[in-house]
Design a protein around this motif. Structure first.
Motif, PDB file in Angstrom:
ATOM      1  N   TRP A 155       0.791  -1.230   0.000  1.00  0.00           N
ATOM      2  CA  TRP A 155       0.000   0.000   0.000  1.00  0.00           C
ATOM      3  C   TRP A 155       0.831   1.292   0.000  1.00  0.00           C
ATOM      4  CZ3 TRP A 155      -4.892  -0.946  -1.085  1.00  0.00           C
ATOM      5  CH2 TRP A 155      -5.803   0.107  -1.062  1.00  0.00           C
ATOM      6  N   PRO A 156       1.884   1.400   0.841  1.00  0.00           N
ATOM      7  CA  PRO A 156       2.672   2.638   0.841  1.00  0.00           C
ATOM      8  C   PRO A 156       3.351   2.923  -0.505  1.00  0.00           C
ATOM      9  CG  PRO A 156       3.095   1.366   2.816  1.00  0.00           C
ATOM     10  CD  PRO A 156       2.325   0.479   1.904  1.00  0.00           C
ATOM     11  N   MET A 157       3.603   1.877  -1.285  1.00  0.00           N
ATOM     12  CA  MET A 157       4.210   2.082  -2.599  1.00  0.00           C
ATOM     13  C   MET A 157       3.206   2.686  -3.583  1.00  0.00           C
ATOM     14  SD  MET A 157       6.198  -1.571  -2.927  1.00  0.00           S
ATOM     15  CE  MET A 157       7.040  -2.295  -1.512  1.00  0.00           C
ATOM     16  N   ILE A 158       1.927   2.298  -3.412  1.00  0.00           N
ATOM     17  CA  ILE A 158       0.886   2.798  -4.317  1.00  0.00           C
ATOM     18  C   ILE A 158       0.364   4.148  -3.857  1.00  0.00           C
ATOM     19  CG2 ILE A 158      -1.338   2.241  -5.381  1.00  0.00           C
ATOM     20  CD1 ILE A 158      -0.785  -0.702  -4.737  1.00  0.00           C
ATOM     21  N   PHE A 159       0.160   4.266  -2.536  1.00  0.00           N
ATOM     22  CA  PHE A 159      -0.363   5.515  -1.958  1.00  0.00           C
ATOM     23  C   PHE A 159       0.599   5.996  -0.873  1.00  0.00           C
ATOM     24  CE2 PHE A 159      -4.033   2.910  -3.257  1.00  0.00           C
ATOM     25  CZ  PHE A 159      -4.635   3.775  -4.179  1.00  0.00           C
ATOM     26  N   PRO A 160       1.735   6.547  -1.258  1.00  0.00           N
ATOM     27  CA  PRO A 160       2.777   6.907  -0.277  1.00  0.00           C
ATOM     28  C   PRO A 160       2.362   7.993   0.712  1.00  0.00           C
ATOM     29  CG  PRO A 160       3.301   7.787  -2.454  1.00  0.00           C
ATOM     30  CD  PRO A 160       2.142   6.859  -2.642  1.00  0.00           C
ATOM     31  N   ASP A 161       1.378   8.800   0.353  1.00  0.00           N
ATOM     32  CA  ASP A 161       0.990   9.896   1.237  1.00  0.00           C
ATOM     33  C   ASP A 161      -0.179   9.553   2.162  1.00  0.00           C
ATOM     34  OD1 ASP A 161       2.919  11.575   0.103  1.00  0.00           O
ATOM     35  OD2 ASP A 161       1.574  12.142  -1.536  1.00  0.00           O
ATOM     36  N   MET A 162      -0.721   8.354   2.055  1.00  0.00           N
ATOM     37  CA  MET A 162      -1.846   7.983   2.911  1.00  0.00           C
ATOM     38  C   MET A 162      -1.363   7.705   4.330  1.00  0.00           C
ATOM     39  SD  MET A 162      -4.626   4.847   2.635  1.00  0.00           S
ATOM     40  CE  MET A 162      -5.600   5.597   1.334  1.00  0.00           C
ATOM     41  N   PRO A 163      -1.940   8.344   5.349  1.00  0.00           N
ATOM     42  CA  PRO A 163      -1.563   8.054   6.742  1.00  0.00           C
ATOM     43  C   PRO A 163      -1.772   6.575   7.072  1.00  0.00           C
ATOM     44  CG  PRO A 163      -2.882  10.051   6.624  1.00  0.00           C
ATOM     45  CD  PRO A 163      -2.939   9.424   5.262  1.00  0.00           C
ATOM     46  N   PHE A 164      -0.882   6.040   7.897  1.00  0.00           N
ATOM     47  CA  PHE A 164      -0.938   4.606   8.169  1.00  0.00           C
ATOM     48  C   PHE A 164      -2.265   4.186   8.801  1.00  0.00           C
ATOM     49  CE2 PHE A 164       0.010   5.523  12.579  1.00  0.00           C
ATOM     50  CZ  PHE A 164      -0.436   4.413  13.274  1.00  0.00           C
ATOM     51  N   MET A 165      -2.883   5.083   9.583  1.00  0.00           N
ATOM     52  CA  MET A 165      -4.136   4.721  10.235  1.00  0.00           C
ATOM     53  C   MET A 165      -5.272   4.585   9.216  1.00  0.00           C
ATOM     54  SD  MET A 165      -5.817   6.476  13.587  1.00  0.00           S
ATOM     55  CE  MET A 165      -4.267   6.344  14.471  1.00  0.00           C
ATOM     56  N   ASP A 166      -5.260   5.441   8.195  1.00  0.00           N
ATOM     57  CA  ASP A 166      -6.238   5.300   7.112  1.00  0.00           C
ATOM     58  C   ASP A 166      -5.978   4.011   6.336  1.00  0.00           C
ATOM     59  OD1 ASP A 166      -7.401   7.664   7.850  1.00  0.00           O
ATOM     60  OD2 ASP A 166      -6.449   8.863   6.283  1.00  0.00           O
ATOM     61  N   ARG A 167      -4.692   3.708   6.154  1.00  0.00           N
ATOM     62  CA  ARG A 167      -4.337   2.464   5.475  1.00  0.00           C
ATOM     63  C   ARG A 167      -4.880   1.253   6.226  1.00  0.00           C
ATOM     64  NH1 ARG A 167       1.371   1.271   6.675  1.00  0.00           N
ATOM     65  NH2 ARG A 167       0.478  -0.066   8.275  1.00  0.00           N
ATOM     66  N   VAL A 168      -4.764   1.274   7.543  1.00  0.00           N
ATOM     67  CA  VAL A 168      -5.266   0.162   8.358  1.00  0.00           C
ATOM     68  C   VAL A 168      -6.765  -0.044   8.122  1.00  0.00           C
ATOM     69  CG1 VAL A 168      -5.750  -0.564  10.736  1.00  0.00           C
ATOM     70  CG2 VAL A 168      -3.489   0.299  10.137  1.00  0.00           C
ATOM     71  N   GLY A 169      -7.530   1.048   8.083  1.00  0.00           N
ATOM     72  CA  GLY A 169      -8.966   0.935   7.874  1.00  0.00           C
ATOM     73  C   GLY A 169      -9.317   0.377   6.509  1.00  0.00           C
ATOM     74  N   VAL A 170      -8.637   0.865   5.460  1.00  0.00           N
ATOM     75  CA  VAL A 170      -8.916   0.394   4.099  1.00  0.00           C
ATOM     76  C   VAL A 170      -8.499  -1.062   3.942  1.00  0.00           C
ATOM     77  CG1 VAL A 170      -8.329   0.696   1.669  1.00  0.00           C
ATOM     78  CG2 VAL A 170      -8.729   2.703   3.106  1.00  0.00           C
ATOM     79  N   VAL A 171      -7.318  -1.411   4.453  1.00  0.00           N
ATOM     80  CA  VAL A 171      -6.839  -2.792   4.334  1.00  0.00           C
ATOM     81  C   VAL A 171      -7.761  -3.747   5.086  1.00  0.00           C
ATOM     82  CG1 VAL A 171      -4.954  -4.370   4.949  1.00  0.00           C
ATOM     83  CG2 VAL A 171      -4.444  -2.152   3.905  1.00  0.00           C
ATOM     84  N   PHE A 172      -8.295  -3.327   6.227  1.00  0.00           N
ATOM     85  CA  PHE A 172      -9.248  -4.171   6.957  1.00  0.00           C
ATOM     86  C   PHE A 172     -10.462  -4.504   6.092  1.00  0.00           C
ATOM     87  CE2 PHE A 172     -13.288  -3.913   9.366  1.00  0.00           C
ATOM     88  CZ  PHE A 172     -13.246  -5.168   9.961  1.00  0.00           C
ATOM     89  N   LEU A 173     -11.035  -3.506   5.449  1.00  0.00           N
ATOM     90  CA  LEU A 173     -12.206  -3.748   4.598  1.00  0.00           C
ATOM     91  C   LEU A 173     -11.858  -4.693   3.446  1.00  0.00           C
ATOM     92  CD1 LEU A 173     -13.698  -0.133   4.446  1.00  0.00           C
ATOM     93  CD2 LEU A 173     -14.491  -2.067   5.838  1.00  0.00           C
TER      94      LEU A 173
END
Length: 521
Positions: free
Chosen positions: A449-467
């Motif tokens: 995910w950080p490679m695709i969306f490097p500016d996304m905060p990790f906490m937002d990443r956690v929520g999206v990855v969970f879904l």
């Protein structure tokens, strides 16, 4: 200013008293020898007040006190969202997760996964949790605890970690969960008293005319940005606490994983006398949670004015501790040591439980006696401490805000953990391969995910990855035959009703949270 002989005397009295209580509560009745239920679940005898106190004592580790105070120095009150949102999470876990876990009469979280999905999931997650607990959690507690000891005593980091590990082993290896839980009652009283004391001293120092309340008002007036609970996009810490996303996104996933499906925490509730006691214990912990930011985060914010030149944010709390007078400093230092050794004791007990009950007993020694299994647990605890002692420095020696670093690390795994439990508990159609797919996809997606969306905060990443993990687990499950009827959780057979007192307390906690966020929005 470091510790004086009087401070060391206070610390010595605390240490001897704690060991004495631990040995007293751990003693066996005449003719009875500890079995696995005694050692790992305290004989299923824990009352609500011991459960609640032990939950908080286990949670308020060096990671919380040193690490969160350091984040308070760097970020401000916004970091307290981890604590205040945890209070409502405890209510949800008590109402919806505990009835399922206690109905299945399990020792560990991997045992639940085995009963729901099958042995492959249990063994995979057992190994995963052991690695996570030793490499991430245990090393963090030891490192941050040693940071405080080093700052106040001058003892080297390695020797400080060695001393803390030896102390925690001395009172927890023999008695198991019962020794940990009942001594935690002493620990949490000392923690909260000592924490409020250092907060009072720091705020009093800030007040032009004296007084903690005046000092708090002065602090808010001088540093208004440090009291923003919802950070704006231009805040340099937005990447860690992404504004309104904190209330709506990944923090829920992280909190539910920690408080609901984490052996280190939930083991106390599994050792309850009954479901009602377990639920009351979690409610008690939720109310205590509401106090924690005032004794952990506020001193870190105060350090911005009282000790602005510290080398690292994680030195904020030890510096505030130095403000206390002789004798009082020893008492507060004892409270800090209490937090550290309580968390170490809790963690190594959970490690030994998973290692013994989920790996050794079924795979290596199915015919082992209860005595042999208990001794295996003790050896596993000792080995885990030694491993963490030598891993802490290379893993954390260069970290700035260790608390945030740990959240980022665990954020790789928590989406999959919550996904597999949610699917397993509340969807009968979930299969073994579906559950494994959810866990594996969590690690893969979090890495990519950080490679695709490097500016996304990790906490937002956690929520999206969970879904996405839930969707992947569901899709794989639908491609397979359903699990056996006996493995699925029969929700109709579980009573999720809670008492009137529980419901009133839940509403009060919710209203308190609304008031806090409305005040410091």
């Amino acid at each position: 200013m470091g510790l004086t002989n009087l401070d060391y005397g206070v610390l010595f009295v605390y240490a001897v008293g704690l060991l004495g209580v631990a040995l007293w509560v751990s003693r066996d009745k005449v003719g009875h020898e500890k079995d696995t239920e005694d050692y790992f679940l305290a004989g299923k005898s824990l009352p609500w007040w011991a459960i609640g106190a032990s939950l908080i004592a286990a949670n308020i580790s060096a990671e919380q006190i040193i690490g969160m105070s350091g984040s308070g120095f760097a970020v401000g009150l916004a970091i307290a969202s981890y604590e205040w949102m945890a209070a409502i999470t405890l209510v949800l876990v008590a109402k919806f997760a505990l009835p399922i876990f206690l109905e299945r009469k399990i020792y560990t979280m991997p045992q639940f996964l085995e009963s729901r999905f099958g042995p492959s999931v249990k063994y995979t997650m057992s190994v995963f949790w052991l690695v996570l607990y030793v490499v991430v959690n245990l090393t963090t507690i030891m490192w941050l605890g040693a940071t405080a000891v080093n700052s106040l005593t001058g003892l080297s980091m390695f020797h400080a970690m060695l001393a803390l590990g030896a102390f925690s082993a001395a009172y927890s290896l023999y008695g198991g969960l019962k020794a940990v839980a009942f001594t935690d009652i002493i620990q949490v009283v000392l923690l909260i008293f000592g924490g409020f004391l250092i907060t009072y001293i720091a705020l009093d120092k800030l007040s032009p005319d004296g007084g903690a309340i005046a000092g708090f008002s002065h602090l808010m007036g001088e540093l208004p940005g440090k009291f923003d609970m919802i950070l704006s996009r231009d805040n340099p810490e937005y990447k860690n606490l992404p504004g309104i996303g904190v209330l709506l996104g990944g923090m829920w996933v992280m909190n539910i994983s920690y408080w609901g499906f984490n052996q280190y925490i939930i083991q106390r509730a599994l050792g309850a006398k009954n479901l009602g006691e377990a639920q009351k214990g979690l409610l008690f912990a939720a109310f205590l949670k509401m106090l924690i930011p005032f004794i952990v985060v506020i001193p870190g914010i105060a350090a911005v004015m009282l000790a602005p030149d510290i080398a690292k944010p994680d030195q904020a709390y030890p510096e505030m501790l130095k403000l206390a007078p002789t004798g009082i400093r020893g008492l507060i230092f004892a409270a800090l040591v209490a937090a550290i050794v309580s968390s170490l004791g809790s963690m190594i007990n959970s490690i030994s439980t998973i290692f013994t009950m989920d790996l050794v007993k079924p795979l290596i020694a199915p015919n082992a006696t209860e005595h042999q299994l208990v001794n295996t647990g003790r050896v596993a605890s000792f080995v885990a401490l030694v491993m963490a002692l030598f891993l802490a420095t290379p893993l954390l020696g260069s970290a700035d805000q260790v608390f945030q670093k740990i959240q980022d690390w665990t954020g790789f795994f928590t989406p999959g953990i919550v996904a597999i439990f949610v699917l397993g508990m509340f969807w009968k159609r979930a299969t073994e391969m579906g559950g494994l797919a959810a866990v594996i996809s969590s690690i893969a997606l979090s890495a990519i995910w950080p490679m695709i969306f490097p500016d996304m905060p990790f906490m937002d990443r956690v929520g999206v990855v969970f879904l996405l993990c839930v969707a992947i687990g569901a899709a794989v499950s639908l491609l397979q035959k359903p699990s056996g009827a006996g493995m699925a959780v029969d929700l109709k057979g579980i009573d999720f009703k809670t008492s009137r007192g529980f419901n009133i307390a839940a509403v009060i906690i919710t209203l308190m949270l609304i008031a806090i966020y409305a005040t410091w929005w």
